[in-house]
Design a protein around this motif. Structure first.
Motif, PDB file in Angstrom:
ATOM      1  N   GLY A  74       0.789  -1.225   0.000  1.00 52.81           N
ATOM      2  CA  GLY A  74       0.000   0.000   0.000  1.00 52.81           C
ATOM      3  C   GLY A  74       0.820   1.273   0.000  1.00 52.81           C
ATOM      4  N   GLU A  75       2.138   1.146   0.059  1.00 54.51           N
ATOM      5  CA  GLU A  75       3.001   2.327   0.032  1.00 54.51           C
ATOM      6  C   GLU A  75       3.074   2.899  -1.380  1.00 54.51           C
ATOM      7  OE1 GLU A  75       7.768   3.430   0.607  1.00 54.51           O
ATOM      8  OE2 GLU A  75       7.032   1.369   0.874  1.00 54.51           O
ATOM      9  N   VAL A  76       3.129   4.215  -1.486  1.00 50.89           N
ATOM     10  CA  VAL A  76       3.287   4.877  -2.776  1.00 50.89           C
ATOM     11  C   VAL A  76       4.740   5.309  -2.925  1.00 50.89           C
ATOM     12  CG1 VAL A  76       2.615   6.824  -4.226  1.00 50.89           C
ATOM     13  CG2 VAL A  76       0.898   5.674  -2.810  1.00 50.89           C
ATOM     14  N   GLN A  77       5.420   4.768  -3.934  1.00 47.34           N
ATOM     15  CA  GLN A  77       6.814   5.110  -4.199  1.00 47.34           C
ATOM     16  C   GLN A  77       6.883   6.012  -5.425  1.00 47.34           C
ATOM     17  OE1 GLN A  77       8.692   1.206  -4.559  1.00 47.34           O
ATOM     18  NE2 GLN A  77       9.584   1.449  -2.522  1.00 47.34           N
ATOM     19  N   LYS A  78       7.358   7.223  -5.240  1.00 44.47           N
ATOM     20  CA  LYS A  78       7.470   8.152  -6.363  1.00 44.47           C
ATOM     21  C   LYS A  78       8.726   7.895  -7.184  1.00 44.47           C
ATOM     22  CE  LYS A  78       4.678  11.840  -4.348  1.00 44.47           C
ATOM     23  NZ  LYS A  78       4.586  13.286  -4.039  1.00 44.47           N
TER      24      LYS A  78
END
Length: 457
Positions: A74-78
């Motif tokens: 669920g983490e958003v990695q840019k």
């Protein structure tokens, strides 16, 4: 090299570490690989061995224009930084009979994996990898049995094998290296799966194929029946005019099952009065009348390239315009073109842009693309390539007010360090247009850095 890379802090410390580890592992690998291509040859029996290994390190900043990639947790990695690697040993056995042609078979295994964050499209995550078969096939060539038609006029094969039509515009790669297979960017697997059967007929200058293809499960397990007919001419038959028809009989993707595909093309056509000029064009029509999957889509491109053979560094320039239809929401049927199983035999082929083509959903569907390429060869073993793209929607998606997806620039270098070792590097930047920002829900430009080494024996 690792110390020199510190001048690029934006790439990220994890990516620099991946580059250094990849380079160290490659040097160890190339030093250890020693094998003859021909392992055995006697009484018409020939056994050949091959070995390929690849390592790549890739970093993408502002993935999806800064919207990032959602990880399984669920983490958003840019930003995404990862390393890929594979080894692929192969064997091919042939038995040339005196009067009944040649029997042959081959096997190729691929062991691959991805480390780090995983790719910028979310097709793979870090710590994913597996070993499986890419090729496992048997076949027969007619040899001189049908001498009136020419040597090896008929070639029949069955099993996991490679098969390409034309320039890989729609049929090129039977396996999508993703999920547990890893190596999405390097893409070492190309074979069509078990159940593939191909009949090739070469009666110069005519070439024909009849085929049943089956793609891997990550490519929707498509079962495709079809035929291809080409007239090959020019130096070494590198120019061709062709047509093909195929039908997708089975697919996990509901919109593909029952699809009819019609293809016309002219590739590498030369103009006698203009030495150095080559012209190519291709058109594809997709139609499906099955209830709930009605489709009427198309795509085409035209390309002109010119080689300056008498100029230092042998420059080559080309321009290509391609258009892939998008859906019209005002109709019951879909007009969105399906890129199917395109291949990528070189920089700038059908993964259009190292950022857009690899990771954005605007790749070869609902898009119009202007592409300019320029390449030079400053040394016999070095090729420099520059590519520029302009991407615009064919039809603006719902909620998008601008037709401009964006522009992308790629710069690449290929160095044949030894006859067995190719080292390639590329940088790219995608300059987001207003339409691209609205569609991908990001607001920033994306950039990429890629480094790969391929060892082949």
């Amino acid at each position: 090299m690792c110390n020199a890379l510190r001048v690029a802090p934006r790439i990220g410390a994890r990516f620099l570490k991946s580059v250094c580890l990849a380079g160290t592992a490659l040097l160890a690998l190339t030093a250890a690989a020693h094998a003859d291509v021909t392992l055995y040859e006697q009484n018409g029996v020939t056994l050949e061995g091959g070995f390929t290994a690849g390592l790549g390190a890739i970093g993408v900043k502002n993935a999806n224009l800064g919207a990032g990639v959602v990880t399984p947790s669920g983490e958003v990695q840019k930003d995404r930084n990862w390393v890929e690697g594979y080894i692929a040993p192969s064997l091919k056995l042939t038995y040339a009979t005196e009067s009944a042609g040649t029997l042959y078979g081959g096997v190729r295994a691929v062991s691959s994996g991805t480390g780090g964050d995983g790719d910028a499209g979310g097709f793979t995550q870090g710590r994913q990898g597996r070993t499986d078969l890419d090729n496992l096939y048997v076949g027969w060539k007619s040899g001189d049995l049908l001498s009136s038609l020419g040597k090896d006029a008929v070639d029949l094969s069955y099993g996991r094998q490679n098969f390409v039509i034309g320039d890989s515009f729609i049929i090129g790669d039977g396996t999508l290296d993703s999920q547990r297979q890893g190596t999405y960017w390097l893409g070492p697997r190309r074979g069509w799966n078990t159940g593939t059967a191909v009949a090739k007929f070469d009666i110069a200058p005519v070439h024909a194929d009849l085929f049943r293809l089956k793609s891997d499960k990550n490519s929707n397990t498509d079962v495709i029946y079809g035929g291809n007919l080409e007239w090959r001419f020019g130096a070494e038959g590198k120019s061709s005019v062709g047509a093909s028809y195929m039908r997708i009989d089975e697919s996990k993707l509901a919109t593909r099952k029952g699809m009819d595909i019609y293809n016309l093309r002219a590739l590498g056509v030369t103009v006698p009065s203009v030495p150095g000029l080559t012209l190519s064009a291709e058109y594809v029509k997709q139609h499906n009348s099955r209830a709930g999957a009605a489709l009427d889509a198309s795509a085409w491109y035209g390309e002109a390239g010119y080689s300056f053979a008498d100029v230092a560094w042998t420059p080559r320039a080309s321009y290509r315009y391609s258009q892939f239809s998008g859906d019209n929401p005002g109709t019951v049927k879909s007009e969105a073109f399906d890129p199917l199983h395109m291949g990528f035999p070189r920089w700038g082929s059908w993964l259009q842009g190292e950022i857009n083509g690899q990771y954005f959903p605007t790749s070869n569907s609902n898009v119009k693309v202007h592409n300019v390429q320029f390449a030079v060869q400053p040394a016999e073993t070095v090729t420099l390539t520059a590519l520029f793209y302009d991407f615009r929607f064919d039809r603006k998606p719902a909620g998008v007010t601008s037709g401009h997806v964006g522009n992308e620039i790629n710069l690449a270098v290929d160095w044949a360090a030894t006859p067995n070792l190719l080292v390639s590097a590329a940088v790219g930047r995608f300059f987001a247009g207003d339409g691209g920002k609205q569609f991908l829900r990001g607001t920033k430009d994306s950039s990429v850095f890629e480094l790969a080494a391929i060892f082949t024996y």
